[in-house]
Scaffold this motif. Sequence first.
Motif, PDB file in Angstrom:
ATOM      1  N   ASP A  60       0.868  -1.175   0.000  1.00 33.73           N
ATOM      2  CA  ASP A  60       0.000   0.000   0.000  1.00 33.73           C
ATOM      3  C   ASP A  60       0.908   1.229   0.000  1.00 33.73           C
ATOM      4  OD1 ASP A  60      -1.730   2.111   0.474  1.00 33.73           O
ATOM      5  OD2 ASP A  60      -2.816   1.097   2.082  1.00 33.73           O
ATOM      6  N   TYR A  61       1.146   1.789  -1.162  1.00 30.61           N
ATOM      7  CA  TYR A  61       2.104   2.879  -1.302  1.00 30.61           C
ATOM      8  C   TYR A  61       1.456   4.255  -1.261  1.00 30.61           C
ATOM      9  CZ  TYR A  61       4.832  -1.173  -2.689  1.00 30.61           C
ATOM     10  OH  TYR A  61       5.434  -2.400  -2.699  1.00 30.61           O
ATOM     11  N   GLN A  62       0.229   4.349  -0.759  1.00 28.73           N
ATOM     12  CA  GLN A  62      -0.401   5.663  -0.644  1.00 28.73           C
ATOM     13  C   GLN A  62       0.441   6.532   0.281  1.00 28.73           C
ATOM     14  OE1 GLN A  62      -4.647   5.962  -0.123  1.00 28.73           O
ATOM     15  NE2 GLN A  62      -4.858   3.778  -0.587  1.00 28.73           N
ATOM     16  N   ASP A  63       0.669   7.759  -0.151  1.00 24.50           N
ATOM     17  CA  ASP A  63       1.558   8.654   0.579  1.00 24.50           C
ATOM     18  C   ASP A  63       1.129   8.932   2.017  1.00 24.50           C
ATOM     19  OD1 ASP A  63      -0.590  10.371   0.016  1.00 24.50           O
ATOM     20  OD2 ASP A  63       0.511  11.434  -1.550  1.00 24.50           O
ATOM     21  N   VAL A  64      -0.141   8.844   2.323  1.00 27.61           N
ATOM     22  CA  VAL A  64      -0.618   9.123   3.687  1.00 27.61           C
ATOM     23  C   VAL A  64      -0.128   8.085   4.701  1.00 27.61           C
ATOM     24  CG1 VAL A  64      -2.642  10.437   2.969  1.00 27.61           C
ATOM     25  CG2 VAL A  64      -2.808   7.944   3.267  1.00 27.61           C
ATOM     26  N   ALA A 106       4.808  12.174   5.895  1.00 22.99           N
ATOM     27  CA  ALA A 106       4.089  13.043   6.834  1.00 22.99           C
ATOM     28  C   ALA A 106       3.683  14.366   6.196  1.00 22.99           C
ATOM     29  CB  ALA A 106       4.925  13.289   8.080  1.00 22.99           C
ATOM     30  N   GLU A 107       4.551  14.952   5.398  1.00 23.65           N
ATOM     31  CA  GLU A 107       4.243  16.248   4.782  1.00 23.65           C
ATOM     32  C   GLU A 107       3.063  16.123   3.813  1.00 23.65           C
ATOM     33  OE1 GLU A 107       3.885  20.071   4.097  1.00 23.65           O
ATOM     34  OE2 GLU A 107       5.151  19.210   5.638  1.00 23.65           O
ATOM     35  N   LEU A 108       3.075  15.104   2.972  1.00 24.72           N
ATOM     36  CA  LEU A 108       1.950  14.911   2.040  1.00 24.72           C
ATOM     37  C   LEU A 108       0.667  14.551   2.795  1.00 24.72           C
ATOM     38  CD1 LEU A 108       3.697  13.146  -0.966  1.00 24.72           C
ATOM     39  CD2 LEU A 108       2.807  15.480  -0.872  1.00 24.72           C
ATOM     40  N   ALA A 109       0.787  13.800   3.889  1.00 24.78           N
ATOM     41  CA  ALA A 109      -0.394  13.485   4.707  1.00 24.78           C
ATOM     42  C   ALA A 109      -0.987  14.776   5.262  1.00 24.78           C
ATOM     43  CB  ALA A 109      -0.022  12.528   5.836  1.00 24.78           C
ATOM     44  N   ARG A 110      -0.130  15.697   5.742  1.00 31.88           N
ATOM     45  CA  ARG A 110      -0.617  16.983   6.259  1.00 31.88           C
ATOM     46  C   ARG A 110      -1.271  17.808   5.161  1.00 31.88           C
ATOM     47  NH1 ARG A 110       3.492  16.099   9.992  1.00 31.88           N
ATOM     48  NH2 ARG A 110       5.217  16.872   8.747  1.00 31.88           N
ATOM     49  N   GLN A 111      -0.706  17.781   3.968  1.00 31.34           N
ATOM     50  CA  GLN A 111      -1.303  18.514   2.856  1.00 31.34           C
ATOM     51  C   GLN A 111      -2.698  17.991   2.525  1.00 31.34           C
ATOM     52  OE1 GLN A 111       1.335  18.573  -0.547  1.00 31.34           O
ATOM     53  NE2 GLN A 111       3.020  19.450   0.644  1.00 31.34           N
ATOM     54  N   LYS A 112      -2.944  16.734   2.838  1.00 31.44           N
ATOM     55  CA  LYS A 112      -4.244  16.120   2.575  1.00 31.44           C
ATOM     56  C   LYS A 112      -5.176  16.205   3.787  1.00 31.44           C
ATOM     57  CE  LYS A 112      -2.587  13.203  -1.094  1.00 31.44           C
ATOM     58  NZ  LYS A 112      -2.456  11.875  -1.661  1.00 31.44           N
TER      59      LYS A 112
END
Length: 155
Positions: A28-32, A36-42
């Motif tokens: 499961d390569y989903q960035d979230v 951490a930075e991409l998770a925060r952006q989402k």
Amino acid sequence: MRVGDTLPPLEIEITRTLIVAGAIASRDYQDVHHDAELARQKGSPDIFMNILTTNGLVGRYITDRFGPRSVLRRVAIRLGAPNYPGDTMVLTGTVEEVEGDTATVRVVGANGIGRHVTGTVTVTVPGADGADGAEGAAGTEGAEGAAAQGAGSRP
């Protein structure tokens, strides 16, 4: 094993490594689940555990408690509050139904912000019905299963 039996709780420290390793292991390569930075952006405060890692931990909880001969027949879970790094998830279980050497266990995994996972696991413990001994009864220390993913499985 009897209806109403409770399983000893299992505390699992939720580390960044556990979250990332579980995501990688389950492809499961989903960035979230790793950035951490991409998770925060989402909109998430940090990375969070995926359902496949949770499913594996629920399976481990049951097989650890029912012993190495136990076989998971069905795992049906639903996610709630995310598991973030730095928290602890405590898994608990209660036997809801017993038929011969097969039991259905209600499992709840809670963390600091609420219930992370709820569901049921059907497990067969050869010999638990007395046919060839009581090895593997609930509460002994020692997976497979398919997650029944429902609404709310993603924050």
